[in-house]
Every structure is written in C-alpha cells, then in structure tokens.
Design an enzyme around this catalytic site. Sequence first.
Site, short mmCIF file in Angstrom:
data_model
loop_
_atom_site.label_atom_id
_atom_site.label_comp_id
_atom_site.label_asym_id
_atom_site.label_seq_id
_atom_site.Cartn_x
_atom_site.Cartn_y
_atom_site.Cartn_z
N HIS A 159 0.80 -1.24 0.00
CA HIS A 159 0.00 0.00 0.00
C HIS A 159 0.82 1.27 0.00
CE1 HIS A 159 -3.96 -1.86 0.84
NE2 HIS A 159 -3.22 -2.79 1.41
N LYS A 166 -7.82 13.73 4.39
CA LYS A 166 -6.96 12.54 4.31
C LYS A 166 -5.97 12.61 5.46
CE LYS A 166 -5.99 13.91 0.06
NZ LYS A 166 -6.26 12.65 -0.57
N ARG A 167 -5.21 11.54 5.70
CA ARG A 167 -4.16 11.60 6.71
C ARG A 167 -3.24 12.79 6.41
NH1 ARG A 167 -0.48 7.21 6.12
NH2 ARG A 167 -1.37 6.75 4.09
N LYS A 221 -14.56 8.14 -3.48
CA LYS A 221 -15.79 8.50 -2.75
C LYS A 221 -16.33 9.82 -3.25
CE LYS A 221 -13.65 5.96 0.93
NZ LYS A 221 -12.61 6.07 1.98
C1 26Q Z 1 4.76 1.42 9.18
C2 26Q Z 1 5.88 1.29 9.96
C3 26Q Z 1 5.92 1.89 11.19
C4 26Q Z 1 4.84 2.59 11.65
C5 26Q Z 1 3.71 2.72 10.87
C6 26Q Z 1 3.68 2.13 9.63
C7 26Q Z 1 2.51 2.31 8.78
C8 26Q Z 1 1.26 2.55 9.32
C9 26Q Z 1 0.18 2.76 8.51
C10 26Q Z 1 2.61 2.27 7.42
C11 26Q Z 1 1.53 2.49 6.62
C12 26Q Z 1 0.28 2.74 7.15
C13 26Q Z 1 -0.89 3.02 6.34
C14 26Q Z 1 -0.85 3.16 5.05
C15 26Q Z 1 -2.02 3.53 4.26
O1 26Q Z 1 -3.09 3.83 4.77
N1 26Q Z 1 -1.85 3.54 2.94
C16 26Q Z 1 -2.89 3.94 2.02
O2 26Q Z 1 -3.55 2.77 1.59
C17 26Q Z 1 -4.66 3.11 0.79
C18 26Q Z 1 -5.39 1.82 0.47
O3 26Q Z 1 -4.67 1.07 -0.44
C19 26Q Z 1 -4.22 3.85 -0.46
O4 26Q Z 1 -5.36 4.24 -1.17
C20 26Q Z 1 -3.39 5.07 -0.10
O5 26Q Z 1 -2.86 5.65 -1.27
C21 26Q Z 1 -2.29 4.68 0.84
O6 26Q Z 1 -1.60 5.82 1.30
#
Ligand code: 26Q
Length: 759
Positions: free
Chosen positions: A294, A483-484, A594
């Site tokens: 992702h 978004k985040r 969305k």
């Molecule tokens: C990794 C290592 C250490 C701490 C945290 C993390 C971590 C936490 C959350 C890494 C990634 C995430 C979340 C990622 C995320 O939400 N990605 C999104 O996924 C969506 C669904 O596929 C995509 O549409 C977005 O583009 C993408 O940013």
Amino acid sequence: MNKEKYLAELSALPAEGKDAVCLYNEISALAMRHIAPSPRPRCSAHYLSIEYLIGRMFYNNLMELGVLEETAAVLAGKGVDIGMFEEIEDAALGNGGLGRLAACYMDSGAATGIPLYGYGIRYRYGLFRQRFEDGFQKESPDDWLRFGDPWSIRREEERQIVHFADMDVVAVPYDMPVFGKRVNILRLYAAEGSEAAQKIGDVLYPADDTREGKLLRIRQEYFLSAAAVGDILRAYEKRHGRDYSHFAEENAIQLNDTHPAFAVPELIRALKARGLPHRTALRIARQVFRYTNHTIMPEALECWDASLLRRILPDIAAILRALNNSAAYFRRKEGYSPEELSASALYDPARHSFSMANTAVYAATKINGVAEIHSGIIRSTLFGAEYAHHPEKFLNVTNGVTQRRWLELADGGLAALIDGCIGRGWREDFDRIAELGAFSGDEKTLACFVRVKEENKRRLFSYIASKEGAAFGEGRMLYAQVKRLHEYKRQLMTAFALLRLYFDLKEGKTDIFPSLFLFGAKSAPSYRRAKGIIKYINEIVRLINGDKETNGKLSAVFVSEYNVSYAEKIVAAADVSLQVSAAGTEASGTGNMKFMMNGAVTLGTADGANIEITARAGEENEYIFGARAKELETLRRGGYDPAAWIQKDPAWERVLRTLKDGTFSDGGTGLFAELYDSLTVGASWHAPDQYFIFRDIGEYYAAILRANADYGDRLAFARKQWNNIAASAYFSSDRAVREYAEKIWSIGGKNGREGGNGA
Ligand code: 26Q
C-alpha cells in the site's frame, strides 16, 4: 434475517425514558438475535489487517439488513428520531486508507457472496481523538467501548494462547457479522491476561521510536498473525484432521500490507509443531499467502531488528533466517544476480534486520499494488528483482469503495435522484451507474442534482457549526482536502495556494465565485512537521475568516476529529476533490473515489487512482495539473532547485515568507521555521522541498481558478460532476473484491462461486 419478527419485536420495545446509548444497544442486540453467519464453504479467503476503519455501524448494518427505513418508521411512531444515534461515535480501529479499504472489502465480500473472513485486533482504544487548542493538534484516547459493542459477539470458546518467550497472551475473538448476500465474519482479537499482555491490545500504532515501543509493535503484529493462523488451522482441522494436503487449496491468506507478515513464519512454525517436515511446511506456506503493498514511503517499509525478534520470538526469528537462506538458495539457482539477491533478501546482514516486505514477497503467490501506476512502480523499483524473475506473481488490483456506505448511506438525496433515473439496482450491480450517462444532457436532472448538493452543503455546514463553532453562508463552491496528514499528500501546497488566493483577492488582483476550502486530517502524534502544517493551516484559516473585506468571497475551515462519519457528510457536499500528492507517491487514494461517486470533480495530480479516474471520466471533467511521476524522477536525480521555481513568480516568495516573517505565530515552537527550512535547505536526509511543491504550485493555483471560473456556469459544472458519477462504476469495491477472488484467491467467479485456490 427474519424481518417481520425483528420489526414486531422492535414495535414491542419500550423506548420511553431511554437515552440514545441504551436504545442503540437494545435495538442492535435485537437485530443481532435474528442473524446467523453463513456456513463456511470449503474454500475461503482470509484478510489479515492491522486496521479496520469501520465507522458508525448502526445505520450501515440496518441498511444492509434492509430494515433501516422500517426501523426509522417504527421509532418515529414511538417519538424517537433515528438521527439521535449520531451521538454514537465511530469505531475507529484504523487510521486511514488502508484500514478503510479493509472495511470496504469486508462489506463487498458479503455483498457479492464471497466467503471472506477478516482478522484484526480489537484495540481497547481506537485512533486518538483530535481537538485543536490554539490551532495545535491535541490528542486524547478514544474510548470507543463506552457506547457498548452490541454488534460483536465474544467467542470465549474459541480463545487461543499466543506465546512469547517472556509471556503468554490470551487471544479472545469478538465476531462482528458483515451483512450482504452472505453473512461473513470480521473476527477481532482482544489481548487478555497479565497487565503486559493486555497492553498489546491497547492502542493502534503505539509510538515506536524507543526499543520498548518497537517491541510492543512486534508483539501486536505477531499477536494478530498467530491468532489468525491458529484459527484458520483449527477450522481446517475440523474438516480434515491432521491431513494438511488440502490446506493451500482451500485457504487463501491475504496480507494487507506487511503488518501481518509474521503469519508467514508462524504458519511454518505451527505446521512443524504439528509434525510436518520443514520442507513441507515451507511449501504449504508458499502456496497460501498473497500480499498487497500500500505504500512505497521508505519510512513505512517495516524492518525489524533481529536482536529484538530473537528476544521475544526466537523460533520466529530462526524460521525467518531459514526462509532467508532457502530464498537465497533457490534464487541463486534461478539466476538472480548478487545485486538482485541482496535487494530481495529477507535478512539484511548489514543492518541485522528482517525486511517484512521481502518476506511477504518471497512467500506470496500473488503480489499486487493498489492502482495501475503504483503496481508499475513496485514492479520496477521496490520489488524489481523479484519481478525480473517472477513476473507471473505480480498484478494490479485498483482499489474500490463500497457504494452502499459511500453513496446510498452518505448521500440519501443523491441516491433517491439516481433511483428516479435508473432504478435501485446499482446498490448490488454498480455497473448500472453508467446508465446515468444518458441523463447528462437533461437540465432538469442536473438542476435536481444541484439542489441535492446545496442541501448536502447546508447539512454539512450546520454540522460544522455545531462541532467547530464556525458558520458559513450558503451558495459557496466547496473545495475539500481530507486525508491523513502527510507531507507527500501536500496539504501545505493547498495552504500556500489558499493564502495566495487571499492575497490576490485582497489586492483586487483576482475575483472568484464565493468559495470554502475545507481541510480534515489527523497527524501522527509524533510527526512534528505534520503538526506544524496543521498549526499553519489553522493560522491561515483564522486570518481569512477574520477578514470582513474578503470573507464574503473566501473562507476556510479545518474540521477537527475528522473520521468516517465526518467523511460521509463531506463527500456528499463537496464540489471539488483535492488530490494533490506529488506524482508517484500516493499509492492509490480511495477518498478520490468516494468524492467521484458523489459528484465532485477531481482537482489533482496524475497520481494514484486519479489517473484511472480521469481516464474513465474524461479529462474534460477533471482538473489535472502538475509534473508527472517521470518528470519528478528526473528532477530528483538532476538536482531539483525549488528556489529557481519560486523565482518564476514572486507571489510564492511572499507566501513562503509567511512561515518566518511573523505573519503567523507558531507559539514559539519553531515549527514554522522547520517547515521553512525543509522547503528551502532540506535536512540531512532529504533534499529541499522533497515533494516538489514549488514545481507544481503555479499550475495548482491556475487549476483552482479555472475550476472556480467554470463553476460560474453552474449547470455546465454540474454536468462535469454528473459525468463523474456516471463514470464511477469501476471504483466500486464489489469490482475490486471480485478481482481478488478471481485472480488472487481463486475462489470463484462473478457470483462468488466456490472453487479451489489453485495451489
Ligand atoms: C509502518 C511502519 C511503522 C509505523 C507505521 C507504519 C505504517 C502505518 C500505517 C505504514 C503504513 C500505514 C498506512 C498506510 C495507508 O493507509 N496507505 C494507504 O492505503 C490506501 C489503500 O490502499 C491507499 O489508497 C493510499 O494511497 C495509501 O496511502
């Protein structure tokens, strides 16, 4: 479900004197009594995810059960407004796109009749709750259980013990039914036992900047992985006993990013513990897993220190080392070069750490990215070595979102208008939404659409007034970026463009249709720059809204505690969806979908799913600007110089200066200076303006003004919006899960027919 019985019992339920929480629990429990999970077929898919961003369950579940309207009517007869349950807050066991995608896929699995079983953690506290104090983000714990949890059933009899070297943890499943053509189950594990054991289930993404924090993260990930694998094995053994020869054929395990990647060594460990030879266990493991990536952000690619792992999970560490060795052995035979071997290694001897992404890649039979561009990027960069030798393992499944929550539930007015045009069939068969195309020349329909949007805006604005205490006049064009909070998503670029617009208005250099810019975002608690950006935007918002000379034309708001329920209201009301990540950085985006379904045009870069959205809706119906990924790649290599870009237009110089000339105060935190420096001189580990804001901002500003000018012809703009809805069929998560079922899990075709997993 037996509707008649449910409604009869609901009619008999006394409501007088009960508050929302009490009624919520009683009505939900009543509905639950009339539901039974569908029988598990021989073959099924298992979705392992560290996040599930479910949102409010009450309305959605009653809607999926087909009793929402009747329930509202029965309650009205008792003098209860069904809207009162809005005070029941969201279950936010997730943080962003990845978690919301998991929730959409669970919804679509049930809706399309695919046997899809979700596994996750039942966090005691969800994602922190956000408020602003003097424009700064402040966090507090999200005690979601205070409303009760009537949609889950605790399954005491299916508890398991998860072993760590230094402690045992009890994993108790809570089953949440997911309704549709089938009733599937989302199984969330609570961590119980000693105080240390309970800590594992406390909160999503505990800070991992310390050794202790990292250990806790590893424990969480292993806890989820081991509980899920144990459960899948147990269900299988009920059918086959200790004959594991059908295991891979009957079970697909989908790793939603690498957080559950410990499931790979855990399955091997568990099979060996049941007496299988290592080789057999390894073979089975390499037939069961699939992996979705992702993100390519380097800081999000998980690597765990071998020393930490050895301390609490010595067997798992040993299996990972063995996996690394066997991977190297087989790959050498297959002709991987030394560079390819080291790029794809599971263990990095220089850093003494395990790469969870490379572990997932080695084990998985199928690896997918989440939009075309992203799948291309992981094939050519991150996993280039594996792709060179095993192209057959790689594919793309572009994300999707469920039209039931994001259109039917979020936008009742639009849903009714659509029903009037093409009937109700789009709820189950979203391809039918394309039939709306026939109405795009019909001014009466477009005028109705405009009325729906205006009504949705009124609803949103009154909600914002109650939550944020900020009031906005009617008849505004609404631009939204929700978004985040992350630098690559470039909320800061929107802030700069907004400030420039304000300056230009103030000086009479431009005129616009009255507009509102809406932001919504949470920043990771320890992400300093993201928090600086929030504060900066809040300062700009205050300046703009406080200026009587311009605020008839331009206003802005940063909503606090942005969550799924807020998103439902925002996507229904927005005219323009801002999706402005630096090209090549946003894997897909799902908010963009969305907004599209609700008739917002995309104003964004050629990144993630924006590209596919534009291809389907037509360029003339979106506002795409900025550098393509290839250009940014060249700039990255060729020494991008933001100063040179800024000099092209002195207005940006002035805007940038506000980060350090005292126009705004950061309360003495130094946050604004840090932002300024990151854009102008960079920091030890990154170049200045690493996400190319000043490459794109001129084009961004022009696109904002162009969309605004077009909005002056409201019907012409409504046609663009309508065309977006009509072109959104592909972005249904029903399509996406069917693709997973057919191409990745091999568990059936269009109707979710039962099949083998092709192992
Ligand atoms: C990794 C290592 C250490 C701490 C945290 C993390 C971590 C936490 C959350 C890494 C990634 C995430 C979340 C990622 C995320 O939400 N990605 C999104 O996924 C969506 C669904 O596929 C995509 O549409 C977005 O583009 C993408 O940013």
